[in-house]
Structure formats: structure tokens, C-alpha cells
Design a protein around this motif. Sequence first.
Motif, mmCIF file in Angstrom:
data_model
loop_
_atom_site.group_PDB
_atom_site.id
_atom_site.type_symbol
_atom_site.label_atom_id
_atom_site.label_comp_id
_atom_site.label_asym_id
_atom_site.label_seq_id
_atom_site.Cartn_x
_atom_site.Cartn_y
_atom_site.Cartn_z
ATOM 1 N N SER A 1 -0.692 2.784 -1.688
ATOM 2 C CA SER A 1 -0.340 3.387 -0.401
ATOM 3 C C SER A 1 1.173 3.525 -0.291
ATOM 4 C CB SER A 1 -0.867 2.532 0.758
ATOM 5 O OG SER A 1 -2.266 2.599 0.857
ATOM 6 N N VAL A 2 1.599 4.509 0.488
ATOM 7 C CA VAL A 2 3.027 4.729 0.693
ATOM 8 C C VAL A 2 3.354 4.527 2.171
ATOM 9 C CG1 VAL A 2 3.230 6.342 -1.224
ATOM 10 C CG2 VAL A 2 2.714 7.211 1.061
ATOM 11 N N THR A 3 4.609 4.272 2.463
ATOM 12 C CA THR A 3 5.052 4.068 3.833
ATOM 13 C C THR A 3 5.787 5.290 4.342
ATOM 14 O OG1 THR A 3 5.207 1.656 3.645
ATOM 15 C CG2 THR A 3 6.573 2.708 5.329
ATOM 16 N N HIS A 4 5.262 5.882 5.407
ATOM 17 C CA HIS A 4 5.935 6.988 6.088
ATOM 18 C C HIS A 4 6.433 6.582 7.467
ATOM 19 C CE1 HIS A 4 3.665 10.107 3.426
ATOM 20 N NE2 HIS A 4 4.814 9.735 2.892
ATOM 21 N N GLN A 5 5.990 5.411 7.953
ATOM 22 C CA GLN A 5 6.470 4.929 9.245
ATOM 23 C C GLN A 5 6.346 3.416 9.301
ATOM 24 O OE1 GLN A 5 4.586 3.474 11.961
ATOM 25 N NE2 GLN A 5 2.671 3.429 10.813
ATOM 26 N N ILE A 6 7.296 2.783 9.994
ATOM 27 C CA ILE A 6 7.251 1.336 10.179
ATOM 28 C C ILE A 6 7.171 0.973 11.655
ATOM 29 C CG2 ILE A 6 8.442 0.808 8.017
ATOM 30 C CD1 ILE A 6 11.015 0.460 9.660
ATOM 31 N N ALA A 7 6.925 1.973 12.515
ATOM 32 C CA ALA A 7 6.896 1.727 13.962
ATOM 33 C C ALA A 7 5.677 0.921 14.381
ATOM 34 C CB ALA A 7 6.936 3.054 14.720
ATOM 35 N N PHE A 8 4.526 1.205 13.748
ATOM 36 C CA PHE A 8 3.270 0.600 14.180
ATOM 37 C C PHE A 8 2.507 0.067 12.973
ATOM 38 C CE2 PHE A 8 4.262 4.263 16.901
ATOM 39 C CZ PHE A 8 4.490 3.607 18.102
ATOM 40 N N ASP A 9 2.157 -1.209 13.034
ATOM 41 C CA ASP A 9 1.289 -1.789 12.015
ATOM 42 C C ASP A 9 -0.142 -1.669 12.527
ATOM 43 O OD1 ASP A 9 -0.091 -3.160 10.105
ATOM 44 O OD2 ASP A 9 1.067 -5.014 10.262
ATOM 45 N N LEU A 10 -0.867 -0.686 12.011
ATOM 46 C CA LEU A 10 -2.206 -0.415 12.515
ATOM 47 C C LEU A 10 -3.205 -1.492 12.110
ATOM 48 C CD1 LEU A 10 -2.427 3.477 12.194
ATOM 49 C CD2 LEU A 10 -1.582 2.062 14.078
ATOM 50 N N ASN A 11 -2.802 -2.410 11.227
ATOM 51 C CA ASN A 11 -3.662 -3.561 10.954
ATOM 52 C C ASN A 11 -3.897 -4.391 12.218
ATOM 53 O OD1 ASN A 11 -4.480 -3.850 8.059
ATOM 54 N ND2 ASN A 11 -2.275 -3.576 7.762
ATOM 55 N N ASP A 12 -3.002 -4.267 13.198
ATOM 56 C CA ASP A 12 -3.146 -5.035 14.434
ATOM 57 C C ASP A 12 -4.395 -4.648 15.212
ATOM 58 O OD1 ASP A 12 -0.807 -6.293 13.785
ATOM 59 O OD2 ASP A 12 0.435 -5.275 15.285
ATOM 60 N N ILE A 13 -4.934 -3.439 14.951
ATOM 61 C CA ILE A 13 -6.142 -3.008 15.680
ATOM 62 C C ILE A 13 -7.344 -2.871 14.736
ATOM 63 C CG2 ILE A 13 -4.921 -1.911 17.595
ATOM 64 C CD1 ILE A 13 -5.354 0.786 16.110
ATOM 65 N N LEU A 14 -7.223 -3.407 13.520
ATOM 66 C CA LEU A 14 -8.343 -3.367 12.581
ATOM 67 C C LEU A 14 -9.115 -4.682 12.619
ATOM 68 C CD1 LEU A 14 -6.872 -1.581 9.419
ATOM 69 C CD2 LEU A 14 -7.594 -0.631 11.616
ATOM 70 N N ASP A 15 -10.297 -4.630 12.057
ATOM 71 C CA ASP A 15 -11.151 -5.825 11.960
ATOM 72 C C ASP A 15 -11.525 -6.009 10.494
ATOM 73 O OD1 ASP A 15 -12.852 -7.962 12.510
ATOM 74 O OD2 ASP A 15 -14.549 -6.654 13.010
ATOM 75 N N ARG A 16 -10.523 -6.291 9.679
ATOM 76 C CA ARG A 16 -10.763 -6.407 8.239
ATOM 77 C C ARG A 16 -11.697 -7.572 7.898
ATOM 78 N NH1 ARG A 16 -7.950 -3.128 4.875
ATOM 79 N NH2 ARG A 16 -6.051 -2.106 5.658
ATOM 80 N N GLY A 17 -11.718 -8.589 8.747
ATOM 81 C CA GLY A 17 -12.605 -9.718 8.493
ATOM 82 C C GLY A 17 -14.007 -9.522 9.024
#
Length: 310
Positions: A64-80
Motif C-alpha cells: 500500500s502507498v500513502t497519499h494522505q496522513i490526515a485520517f487513519d481509517l483503521n480507527d473506524i475498522l473492525d479488523r478483529g
Amino acid sequence: DAAAANWRRSQYTQYLAGTVHIEPNNILDEIMPPVLKPEMSKVDGLAFIGLSLARKSDRGHNQSVTHQIAFDLNDILDRGYEYLSATNDDGWLVGGGEPGPPKSYKLAAKDSAHVELMRIGTYNPEWGGISETEIIEVMKSGKILIPQVEVLPTDVIANKDSPPELEIRFDMPHGPDFVDTTAPLPANWQLRFIHNQLFKHFYNPSRFCPGPFHSTIVRKAEFRSKKHKDAYFAMCDAVLKKWKIAGPRPLNANPVDNKSGIWLFADRTKPTHFFPPNFLPPYDTEEKRKIILSYLTEEWDEDTLSWKKA
């Protein structure tokens, strides 16, 4: 015929807005996106102009590449999978994407977080698209004013699919003040500003925008229970409140960048050309505010395929 196409287009728009219920394997199979000229849109395609929210993460795909660092969308994911019981094969589309085994057992894929501003379809005009060369020439010519794009996530929703897609929305919470031109502009005004310019310049048959400005998080999201569903959205609301306090933020790849612009995508996994801002801040001067408001006075009506007062 034209009447049938208009009806299908109207059903599709109402379906996206949640104002009409469509049973799976029924009308849904017959409706079509609200393209500009259905009878001339010959071959469907995925090319579009939009924002990239991609961001590399040690929890996602290593390419994966980074195009923005404003929002970490992992904060709204449910990876577990604390709240969700299942998704489709793709798994999480954002927050770095899916890493693949042994970290996950969905299809390994890079982060493809994006927001569509205008669907092009294909690069073949005979199919209803626009040539890639023409798009790039227009975007580089300065005919489309690209402001410094600063966005604010406004909601996380489950759409009307069954099972639903989870989407993060970037709505404009209210219209601009057309009387007091010194009043602050609403969050996410840049998206409609760019979208309206694109729609007023390009008239290819396959042109449309797939619903409100959003990024799909995951498809076919099945929750463990209603209680788990409510808990997931409560978690998202807490994150949204945190982001709202910080306010709209530019989509830069690192802290020293100042080039939050838009991308041309061949599909959601292939952003190919970046177009930096050419209409720079400040946006409170009389001249610039007049230009901005002139493009925010209208919005595209997908039912009538015409402009209406915003």
C-alpha cells in the motif's frame, strides 16, 4: 426506451438515497446508474476522477502507498471482527487494505480508499467515455479550478444493500451563505466545487457520480447482532467527533506537503495521474469567494439529469 431508462435511473437514485426499498434479485437487476445519456453509454467502466485516501499501515498490505496522513481509517475498522461476523472476499478496502495470510485470510489487496467526484467510465469515446489524453489535457490546462482540498469525514453509514456496504461520508453539512460572503465556507465545499466544474465541462454519455461523496470501507458487512451493530456505530461516532474537533484537513502525504489535489483513476486500485491545486488559498477574498459561490449555487439532479438550485 427513454421512459424506461428514466424510470430505472430514478429508481437507482432513490435507492442510493434510501427513499425506496428494492428487493434483491428483483428490480435491482433492472436499474442502472444515472449516466448522462443511457442510450449512448455502451460499455460500463471504472475510470473516474476523485480523491485518494490511501494510507500505508503495518496492519494492511505491505505494498500500500500513502497519499494522505490526515485520517487513519483503521480507527473506524473492525479488523478483529469484534462487531462483524463476515464481509465479502475483499475484506477491508481502506486503512492499508488487506494484508493476506497470516494476518488475514481475505483477498490480499492494497489500500484503495477513494472518493469519486466524477465517474468517467472508459477511455473510449465510442463506448460513452472520454479519451485519457483529453482528460489529462483539460485537467492540466487550468480550465478546472482545483482548490487546496481539505475534507472532514461527516458520517459512517450502512448503505441500503443487503448485506450492506459500510461507507464513510464527506457531506457538505449545510449550504454556503450567499448573503454574507464573509461567512466561513461549509466543510467539504471543495468537493461540490470541483464536481460541478467537471460536470459543466465534460458531457460524455457515461458520466455520473455514484451517490453522495463517500468512500466504501467494506462490502457485505454482516453484524453479529443488533447490539454489536449499535456498538460499532457508537465507536465510529466517537472517532468522527474527534475528527470534527480537528476540523477539515488537507490530504497530504507528509507534514511538509502543500499539494492536496485530485487524481485520475483507471479503477479504484490504479490512481495514475495527480493534479495539484491551481486555485490556492486564501478563499475569503472578494474575487475568489465570487468564483466559489458561482459554482455552489447549483447541484446536479440525477432524476432529471439537469441542474437545480442548491
